[in-house]
Design a protein around this motif. Structure first.
Motif, PDB file in Angstrom:
ATOM      1  N   GLY A  24     -98.455 -20.879  49.484  1.00 39.78           N
ATOM      2  CA  GLY A  24     -97.982 -19.958  48.460  1.00 39.78           C
ATOM      3  C   GLY A  24     -99.040 -18.938  48.078  1.00 39.78           C
ATOM      4  O   GLY A  24     -98.731 -17.751  47.886  1.00 39.78           O
ATOM      5  N   LEU A  25    -100.300 -19.375  47.981  1.00 40.77           N
ATOM      6  CA  LEU A  25    -101.385 -18.453  47.643  1.00 40.77           C
ATOM      7  C   LEU A  25    -101.578 -17.407  48.731  1.00 40.77           C
ATOM      8  O   LEU A  25    -101.765 -16.215  48.441  1.00 40.77           O
ATOM      9  N   LEU A  26    -101.508 -17.836  49.986  1.00 35.53           N
ATOM     10  CA  LEU A  26    -101.622 -16.876  51.095  1.00 35.53           C
ATOM     11  C   LEU A  26    -100.461 -15.889  51.082  1.00 35.53           C
ATOM     12  O   LEU A  26    -100.650 -14.691  51.357  1.00 35.53           O
ATOM     13  N   CYS A  27     -99.276 -16.375  50.756  1.00 35.31           N
ATOM     14  CA  CYS A  27     -98.125 -15.474  50.696  1.00 35.31           C
ATOM     15  C   CYS A  27     -98.244 -14.490  49.534  1.00 35.31           C
ATOM     16  O   CYS A  27     -97.820 -13.334  49.652  1.00 35.31           O
ATOM     17  N   VAL A  28     -98.818 -14.933  48.402  1.00 36.23           N
ATOM     18  CA  VAL A  28     -99.060 -14.012  47.293  1.00 36.23           C
ATOM     19  C   VAL A  28    -100.020 -12.919  47.729  1.00 36.23           C
ATOM     20  O   VAL A  28     -99.812 -11.726  47.442  1.00 36.23           O
ATOM     21  N   LEU A  29    -101.086 -13.309  48.438  1.00 29.97           N
ATOM     22  CA  LEU A  29    -102.045 -12.324  48.934  1.00 29.97           C
ATOM     23  C   LEU A  29    -101.378 -11.347  49.892  1.00 29.97           C
ATOM     24  O   LEU A  29    -101.588 -10.125  49.803  1.00 29.97           O
ATOM     25  N   GLY A  31     -98.176 -10.656  49.944  1.00 27.52           N
ATOM     26  CA  GLY A  31     -97.240  -9.851  49.181  1.00 27.52           C
ATOM     27  C   GLY A  31     -97.905  -8.719  48.426  1.00 27.52           C
ATOM     28  O   GLY A  31     -97.312  -7.659  48.223  1.00 27.52           O
ATOM     29  N   VAL A  32     -99.151  -8.933  48.003  1.00 27.69           N
ATOM     30  CA  VAL A  32     -99.888  -7.883  47.301  1.00 27.69           C
ATOM     31  C   VAL A  32    -100.374  -6.816  48.275  1.00 27.69           C
ATOM     32  O   VAL A  32    -100.330  -5.615  47.978  1.00 27.69           O
ATOM     33  N   LEU A  33    -100.805  -7.241  49.446  1.00 28.30           N
ATOM     34  CA  LEU A  33    -101.413  -6.295  50.388  1.00 28.30           C
ATOM     35  C   LEU A  33    -100.398  -5.607  51.290  1.00 28.30           C
ATOM     36  O   LEU A  33    -100.676  -4.534  51.818  1.00 28.30           O
ATOM     37  N   VAL A  34     -99.218  -6.226  51.489  1.00 27.85           N
ATOM     38  CA  VAL A  34     -98.227  -5.672  52.404  1.00 27.85           C
ATOM     39  C   VAL A  34     -97.040  -5.166  51.602  1.00 27.85           C
ATOM     40  O   VAL A  34     -96.463  -5.892  50.792  1.00 27.85           O
ATOM     41  N   GLY A  35     -96.681  -3.925  51.826  1.00 31.28           N
ATOM     42  CA  GLY A  35     -95.515  -3.340  51.184  1.00 31.28           C
ATOM     43  C   GLY A  35     -94.601  -2.709  52.210  1.00 31.28           C
ATOM     44  O   GLY A  35     -94.851  -2.762  53.419  1.00 31.28           O
ATOM     45  N   SER A  36     -93.530  -2.093  51.725  1.00 28.91           N
ATOM     46  CA  SER A  36     -92.588  -1.454  52.640  1.00 28.91           C
ATOM     47  C   SER A  36     -93.196  -0.242  53.333  1.00 28.91           C
ATOM     48  O   SER A  36     -92.672   0.230  54.342  1.00 28.91           O
ATOM     49  N   THR A  37     -94.315   0.275  52.800  1.00 29.83           N
ATOM     50  CA  THR A  37     -94.995   1.419  53.428  1.00 29.83           C
ATOM     51  C   THR A  37     -96.172   0.982  54.286  1.00 29.83           C
ATOM     52  O   THR A  37     -96.870   1.838  54.836  1.00 29.83           O
ATOM     53  N   GLY A  61     -93.360 -13.413  40.845  1.00 26.71           N
ATOM     54  CA  GLY A  61     -91.982 -13.639  40.439  1.00 26.71           C
ATOM     55  C   GLY A  61     -91.151 -14.247  41.551  1.00 26.71           C
ATOM     56  O   GLY A  61     -90.322 -15.141  41.314  1.00 26.71           O
ATOM     57  N   ALA A  62     -91.356 -13.783  42.787  1.00 24.71           N
ATOM     58  CA  ALA A  62     -90.633 -14.359  43.919  1.00 24.71           C
ATOM     59  C   ALA A  62     -91.012 -15.824  44.101  1.00 24.71           C
ATOM     60  O   ALA A  62     -90.156 -16.670  44.392  1.00 24.71           O
ATOM     61  N   TRP A  63     -92.301 -16.139  43.929  1.00 24.41           N
ATOM     62  CA  TRP A  63     -92.726 -17.545  44.041  1.00 24.41           C
ATOM     63  C   TRP A  63     -92.055 -18.389  42.971  1.00 24.41           C
ATOM     64  O   TRP A  63     -91.548 -19.477  43.251  1.00 24.41           O
ATOM     65  N   LEU A 291     -91.356 -20.723  50.357  1.00 25.87           N
ATOM     66  CA  LEU A 291     -90.282 -20.235  51.227  1.00 25.87           C
ATOM     67  C   LEU A 291     -89.768 -18.868  50.786  1.00 25.87           C
ATOM     68  O   LEU A 291     -89.656 -17.938  51.599  1.00 25.87           O
ATOM     69  N   LEU A 292     -89.449 -18.732  49.506  1.00 22.62           N
ATOM     70  CA  LEU A 292     -88.878 -17.471  49.043  1.00 22.62           C
ATOM     71  C   LEU A 292     -89.894 -16.343  49.098  1.00 22.62           C
ATOM     72  O   LEU A 292     -89.560 -15.209  49.458  1.00 22.62           O
ATOM     73  N   LEU A 293     -91.141 -16.643  48.784  1.00 21.66           N
ATOM     74  CA  LEU A 293     -92.163 -15.596  48.837  1.00 21.66           C
ATOM     75  C   LEU A 293     -92.419 -15.162  50.278  1.00 21.66           C
ATOM     76  O   LEU A 293     -92.579 -13.966  50.557  1.00 21.66           O
ATOM     77  N   ALA A 294     -92.449 -16.122  51.212  1.00 23.12           N
ATOM     78  CA  ALA A 294     -92.614 -15.759  52.627  1.00 23.12           C
ATOM     79  C   ALA A 294     -91.438 -14.916  53.109  1.00 23.12           C
ATOM     80  O   ALA A 294     -91.619 -13.936  53.843  1.00 23.12           O
ATOM     81  N   ALA A 295     -90.226 -15.279  52.682  1.00 37.77           N
ATOM     82  CA  ALA A 295     -89.048 -14.489  53.043  1.00 37.77           C
ATOM     83  C   ALA A 295     -89.128 -13.091  52.447  1.00 37.77           C
ATOM     84  O   ALA A 295     -88.726 -12.105  53.086  1.00 37.77           O
ATOM     85  N   ASP A 296     -89.670 -12.969  51.239  1.00 32.98           N
ATOM     86  CA  ASP A 296     -89.789 -11.664  50.601  1.00 32.98           C
ATOM     87  C   ASP A 296     -90.784 -10.781  51.351  1.00 32.98           C
ATOM     88  O   ASP A 296     -90.547  -9.580  51.540  1.00 32.98           O
ATOM     89  N   VAL A 297     -91.891 -11.360  51.789  1.00 34.43           N
ATOM     90  CA  VAL A 297     -92.864 -10.591  52.574  1.00 34.43           C
ATOM     91  C   VAL A 297     -92.244 -10.136  53.891  1.00 34.43           C
ATOM     92  O   VAL A 297     -92.423  -8.987  54.318  1.00 34.43           O
ATOM     93  N   LEU A 298     -91.490 -11.038  54.538  1.00 39.65           N
ATOM     94  CA  LEU A 298     -90.809 -10.660  55.779  1.00 39.65           C
ATOM     95  C   LEU A 298     -89.784  -9.565  55.538  1.00 39.65           C
ATOM     96  O   LEU A 298     -89.642  -8.634  56.346  1.00 39.65           O
ATOM     97  N   ALA A 299     -89.052  -9.663  54.429  1.00 38.16           N
ATOM     98  CA  ALA A 299     -88.032  -8.659  54.118  1.00 38.16           C
ATOM     99  C   ALA A 299     -88.649  -7.271  53.955  1.00 38.16           C
ATOM    100  O   ALA A 299     -88.026  -6.259  54.276  1.00 38.16           O
ATOM    101  N   ARG A 300     -89.883  -7.217  53.465  1.00 32.60           N
ATOM    102  CA  ARG A 300     -90.558  -5.933  53.298  1.00 32.60           C
ATOM    103  C   ARG A 300     -91.161  -5.425  54.600  1.00 32.60           C
ATOM    104  O   ARG A 300     -91.299  -4.222  54.794  1.00 32.60           O
TER     105      ARG A 300
END
Length: 334
Positions: A24-29, A31-37, A61-63, A291-300
């Protein structure tokens, strides 16, 4: 001792919890560093506002939303003694989507109504709709005395409320696009207030779940046995329904309807580390968050600069996992 069929690995609860929190911590990192751009430019002075005011609360929030759904899934599966039970079983999701549909149909989705929607608060309306859906199920089931009656009442309420949602969208077809974002899950509007609401709701639901976990352990032996051991089943059912309704309502109100997380997270935990319900609830929360945070990063990241609805990603991943699990358990030994 024979290996349990369908088990992925065999980990200690503490080790699994540490791994899930680290994931989860890696996914937060990420999620912060990777965006749709793309990757964040840390040398850009304006990027700090985006990182701390948009991406970090969205990731946290996703987590939390995933943790709430994972926790609610573990509680509902233990309460109904059914591994296919999910947090939306008692009409919570149907009530939330009907409340949102009715609000959008009456208020409208045009620009001139945007401020009114902000004042009304769709998240609050969705949360109230969740509680109404669960309340209708309890009324139809005539309380919490019988598990089978609760399940049937939840199915009936879900079908009726889904039909009413369909009627609302037919009456006001302009709301279809806005409803699609809610029905497919959306983490793009999560902020610090969302994080605080979900954290408070999750803490309360977790405390109730942990306190009632011995009763869930006794319930695995059957309701009659649990009652003979001194478990007050009506009170326990009521507390646990409140706990997973609160967790589900808080998650759905903030992110919309996200599929499969509440169903898959407890399965993953049991496959890796079969344990008692107290640890299962905690581990399922950690698994659902990751799971949800990893899915959110993938979605972006998958279709940049566009974003996939996070509910589509979780549905695909969860569906594939359940198909694999079904195939493994259905394959005869040679």
């Amino acid at each position: 001792m024979p290996q349990r069929k369908g088990r992925l690995v065999n980990l200690r609860p503490g080790v699994l919890l540490a791994l899930l929190l680290a994931a989860g911590l890696l996914c937060v990192l990420a999620g912060v560093l990777v965006g749709s751009t793309g990757w964040a430019d840390l040398q850009d002075e304006g990027m700090s506002v985006i990182l701390w005011e948009i991406r970090l609360p969205r990731s946290l929030g996703a987590w939390w939303a995933g943790a709430l759904l994972g926790m609610a899934g573990a509680i509902s599966q233990g309460l109904f003694r059914n591994p296919l039970a999910d947090p939306y079983l008692l009409g919570s999701a149907s009530g939330a989507q009907l409340a949102v549909a009715i609000t959008l149909a009456f208020v409208g989705v045009s620009a001139q109504h945007a401020s009114l929607l902000a004042d009304v608060g769709l998240t609050g309306i969705a949360f109230v709709g969740t509680l109404i859906g669960v309340g209708l199920t309890l009324v139809l089931a005539r309380g919490v005395e019988q598990t089978l009656r609760l399940l049937l009442a939840g199915v009936v309420v879900g079908v009726v409320l889904n039909a009413l949602t369909g009627l609302a969208t037919l009456w006001a077809p302009d709301i279809l696009r806005a409803m699609q974002a809610f029905l497919l899950g959306n983490t793009g509007l999560l902020g610090w207030s969302s994080v605080s609401v979900m954290a408070a709701s999750g803490a309360l639901a977790l405390i109730i779940g942990l306190l009632a976990s011995p009763a869930l352990d006794a319930l695995t032996l059957g309701e009659a046995t649990a009652a003979s051991l001194g478990v007050r089943m009506p009170l326990v059912r009521l507390l646990l329904i409140f706990a997973f309704a609160l967790a589900t309502g808080a998650a759905v109100a903030q992110t919309g309807i996200v599929a499969f997380v509440g169903l898959v997270a407890p399965h993953l935990v049991r496959a890796a580390c079969p344990t008692l319900h107290g640890r299962l609830i905690l581990l399922s929360a950690a698994a659902g968050g990751a799971l949800l945070l990893a899915a959110d990063v993938l979605a972006r990241a998958l279709v940049r600069p566009q974003e996939l609805p996070v509910g589509l990603v979780t549905a695909l991943l969860g569906g594939v996992y359940l198909l694999v699990l079904m195939h493994r358990r259905g394959t005869p030994k040679r």
